[in-house]
Design a protein around this motif. Structure first.
Motif, PDB file in Angstrom:
ATOM      1  N   MET A   6     -38.718  62.770 -62.954  1.00 48.41           N
ATOM      2  CA  MET A   6     -38.971  63.389 -64.251  1.00 48.41           C
ATOM      3  C   MET A   6     -39.633  64.759 -64.108  1.00 48.41           C
ATOM      4  SD  MET A   6     -37.975  61.957 -67.022  1.00 48.41           S
ATOM      5  CE  MET A   6     -37.183  60.448 -67.538  1.00 48.41           C
TER       6      MET A   6
ATOM      7  N   THR B 152     -38.336  59.498 -74.131  1.00 46.35           N
ATOM      8  CA  THR B 152     -37.274  59.290 -73.169  1.00 46.35           C
ATOM      9  C   THR B 152     -37.562  57.981 -72.436  1.00 46.35           C
ATOM     10  OG1 THR B 152     -35.961  60.280 -71.389  1.00 46.35           O
ATOM     11  CG2 THR B 152     -38.355  60.584 -71.289  1.00 46.35           C
ATOM     12  N   THR B 153     -36.774  57.659 -71.411  1.00 42.10           N
ATOM     13  CA  THR B 153     -36.940  56.384 -70.731  1.00 42.10           C
ATOM     14  C   THR B 153     -36.788  56.550 -69.231  1.00 42.10           C
ATOM     15  OG1 THR B 153     -34.582  55.838 -70.906  1.00 42.10           O
ATOM     16  CG2 THR B 153     -36.011  55.118 -72.700  1.00 42.10           C
ATOM     17  N   VAL B 154     -37.428  55.659 -68.491  1.00 40.86           N
ATOM     18  CA  VAL B 154     -37.194  55.525 -67.054  1.00 40.86           C
ATOM     19  C   VAL B 154     -36.932  54.053 -66.771  1.00 40.86           C
ATOM     20  CG1 VAL B 154     -38.604  57.526 -66.438  1.00 40.86           C
ATOM     21  CG2 VAL B 154     -39.655  55.254 -66.514  1.00 40.86           C
TER      22      VAL B 154
ATOM     23  N   SER C 201     -42.934  48.385 -73.124  1.00 43.98           N
ATOM     24  CA  SER C 201     -43.568  49.606 -73.645  1.00 43.98           C
ATOM     25  C   SER C 201     -45.082  49.454 -73.647  1.00 43.98           C
ATOM     26  CB  SER C 201     -43.098  49.898 -75.074  1.00 43.98           C
ATOM     27  OG  SER C 201     -41.695  49.972 -75.152  1.00 43.98           O
TER      28      SER C 201
ATOM     29  N   MET D  46     -36.632  48.752 -68.677  1.00 44.65           N
ATOM     30  CA  MET D  46     -36.594  50.087 -69.281  1.00 44.65           C
ATOM     31  C   MET D  46     -37.979  50.374 -69.838  1.00 44.65           C
ATOM     32  SD  MET D  46     -36.516  51.992 -72.244  1.00 44.65           S
ATOM     33  CE  MET D  46     -35.683  51.324 -73.657  1.00 44.65           C
TER      34      MET D  46
ATOM     35  N   TYR E  45     -31.493  62.475 -69.970  1.00 42.48           N
ATOM     36  CA  TYR E  45     -31.464  61.355 -69.025  1.00 42.48           C
ATOM     37  C   TYR E  45     -31.755  60.043 -69.756  1.00 42.48           C
ATOM     38  CZ  TYR E  45     -32.939  58.115 -65.397  1.00 42.48           C
ATOM     39  OH  TYR E  45     -33.077  57.001 -64.612  1.00 42.48           O
ATOM     40  N   GLY E  46     -32.769  60.061 -70.635  1.00 41.42           N
ATOM     41  CA  GLY E  46     -33.088  58.860 -71.396  1.00 41.42           C
ATOM     42  C   GLY E  46     -31.926  58.416 -72.265  1.00 41.42           C
TER      43      GLY E  46
ATOM     44  N   PRO F 120     -40.168  53.105 -71.891  1.00 41.92           N
ATOM     45  CA  PRO F 120     -40.203  54.341 -72.671  1.00 41.92           C
ATOM     46  C   PRO F 120     -41.337  55.256 -72.221  1.00 41.92           C
ATOM     47  CG  PRO F 120     -39.983  52.426 -74.097  1.00 41.92           C
ATOM     48  CD  PRO F 120     -40.331  51.916 -72.731  1.00 41.92           C
TER      49      PRO F 120
ATOM     50  N   SER G  55     -39.590  57.346 -60.153  1.00 43.40           N
ATOM     51  CA  SER G  55     -39.126  57.792 -61.470  1.00 43.40           C
ATOM     52  C   SER G  55     -39.955  58.962 -61.983  1.00 43.40           C
ATOM     53  CB  SER G  55     -39.184  56.628 -62.468  1.00 43.40           C
ATOM     54  OG  SER G  55     -38.232  55.641 -62.144  1.00 43.40           O
TER      55      SER G  55
ATOM     56  N   VAL H 127     -29.436  56.633 -70.127  1.00 44.57           N
ATOM     57  CA  VAL H 127     -29.870  55.273 -69.812  1.00 44.57           C
ATOM     58  C   VAL H 127     -29.551  54.324 -70.972  1.00 44.57           C
ATOM     59  CG1 VAL H 127     -31.914  53.822 -69.440  1.00 44.57           C
ATOM     60  CG2 VAL H 127     -31.661  55.977 -68.185  1.00 44.57           C
TER      61      VAL H 127
END
Length: 458
Positions: A344, A313-315, A384, A294, A355-356, A296, A340, A359
């Protein structure tokens, strides 16, 4: 008493004794020449005298802290600085090992909700003469990006300046007044406009989800939640932590990125992928499927103020840990991150935040007995990358030698890898559950090996 937005209150709701929800950082400074013995005292005196405190550092949950305290903020007028600012002397021989042991122990201790939720530890006694600052602040107040930006506000590129203060100095947060004149009723119209925009974007969440699903059906390599394999890192955890850190040259990594035609973040993720693969092989615990990270992603616009709150948010990224060849591993990471990013770009900011949240949503169920052990993890590890100052920075003549993030681990997510940059340094901070992630220091050796592999490839 202002209300808390859900992006802040969720960190209080999710917090338990075993799962403290604060972010931290370890900063190392080289004192000015001749001030090695006295600089810690000067820092403490500067902080102790700064009793005018910005509102962010006076906020705490409203009582009762476990009920109202997840809904509203209140503000303390008088702070107990002996609690918030602490001066520590490391035991001899004052190696980095003793420093990391201290940070490991402190990072597992939750912050007191009956006070503003932050602490700053001034740590002396390192044998090499450097001074360390360990800070921790609750994630409901700041995210990783805003925490680093707060710290940057206190620094200067001028080694001769001697007027730097603490991160809670209100002068650091003063903005120039806007020259725009509001028209009568503008506030109400703006509120209505914002509400209409939000409703429209929320209505677009369904089509946005459909686009994501369609991209997957078309053969897109974008990773979806709950498709990660079970690993030794995805287990229930206790409250004790272990912290490890290491610094590498940013130039080494950018040279690799340039030679291979990828980004610095691609290099970082592939380093982590190689290190995780080697670490799990050491433990005879590498799954056949690739691990999923994950990652951020900051939602702040360029130039926007990042000195408080949460806007992330996250991918998800396929780390290619099933590939023994570093070139194929890098290709898997690049392909996954590009997919990803493309996804986005098709989402509005609100939809991206949604979406984040989707997840991360499975993490809310981790306290349910048996959930972590009997369901697929939403991802295997958090990685991160927080950009910091690009030039050498100083605090009252002391040069910043490194800034090492210390983040959060959770039930089902026993390892967190966060890095921050400063000048030509890339500083990795690894936080692991002390029981579930043994020999965390080995990860640093594997990270170095993974970078060497990419250099040979380049």
């Amino acid at each position: 008493m202002p209300f808390m937005p859900v992006t802040e209150s969720m960190f209080l709701v999710a917090e338990t004794r075993e799962h403290p929800m604060h972010v931290g950082g370890l900063q190392l400074f080289v004192p000015p020449d001749g001030e090695e013995e006295t600089f810690g005292q000067k820092v403490y005196e500067t902080f102790e005298a700064a009793t005018d405190v910005y509102e962010l550092f006076r906020k705490r949950p409203a009582p009762p802290v476990n009920v109202m305290g997840t809904l509203r903020w209140i503000f303390d007028d008088d702070l107990d600085f002996e609690h918030h600012v602490r001066r520590i002397m490391l035991p001899r021989p004052g190696r980095v090992r003793e420093l990391l042991r201290y940070v490991s122990a402190e990072h597992g201790a939750p912050l007191d909700r009956h006070r503003p939720m932050w602490e700053l530890h001034i740590i002396e006694g390192l044998a090499d003469g450097r001074l360390a600052l360990y800070s921790k602040i609750h994630h409901s107040l700041v995210d990783g990006v805003s925490a680093l930006k707060l710290f940057e506000k206190t620094l200067t590129p001028d080694p001769d300046r001697r007027d730097c203060g603490p991160i809670w100095d209100p002068a650091l947060f003063r903005k120039k007044k806007s020259s725009a004149v509001a028209t009568t009723g503008g506030g109400a119209l703006a509120a209505v406009s914002t509400g209409v925009k939000a409703a429209g974007e929320l209505a677009g969440m369904g089509p946005a989800a459909a686009r994501i699903g369609w991209n997957k059906l078309r053969g897109n390599d974008m990773v979806l939640p709950l498709t990660a394999p079970h690993t030794m890192l995805n287990v229930p955890i206790g409250g004790a932590r272990r912290f490890a850190s290491q610094q590498w040259s940013k130039t080494r990594m950018t040279d690799v990125a340039s030679a291979l035609g990828v980004t610095l973040n691609d290099v970082v993720l592939t380093m982590c992928a190689g290190a995780l693969r080697s670490y799990l092989i050491d433990r005879n615990a590498l799954p056949d499927q690739p691990l999923v990270a994950m990652v951020p992603v900051s939602m702040r616009e360029a130039g926007a103020d990042a000195s408080g709150g949460n806007a992330v948010t996250t991918v998800l990224c396929n780390l290619g840990t099933d590939q023994p060849d570093p070139e194929r591993r890098l290709a898997a990471v690049v392909r996954s991150m590009n997919d990803s990013k493309a996804m986005m770009r098709n989402l509005s900011p609100l939809q991206a935040l949604g979406y984040g949240a989707a997840v991360m949503a499975p993490l809310l169920l981790t306290p349910v007995p048996g959930f972590v052990r009997n369901t697929p993890p939403p991802f295997n590890v958090i990685i991160s990358n927080v950009p910091g100052p690009k030039t050498e920075m100083y605090w009252n003549g002391a040069r910043l030698d490194g800034v090492y993030p210390a983040s959060i681990v959770l039930d089902g997510q026993a390892l967190n890898i966060t890095l921050a940059t400063n000048a030509d340094n890339v500083n990795f901070g690894l936080v692991g559950d002390r029981r579930s992630v043994p020999s965390l220091q080995r990860m640093l050796t594997h990270l170095d090996t993974a970078l060497e592999e990419l250099e040979k490839l380049a």
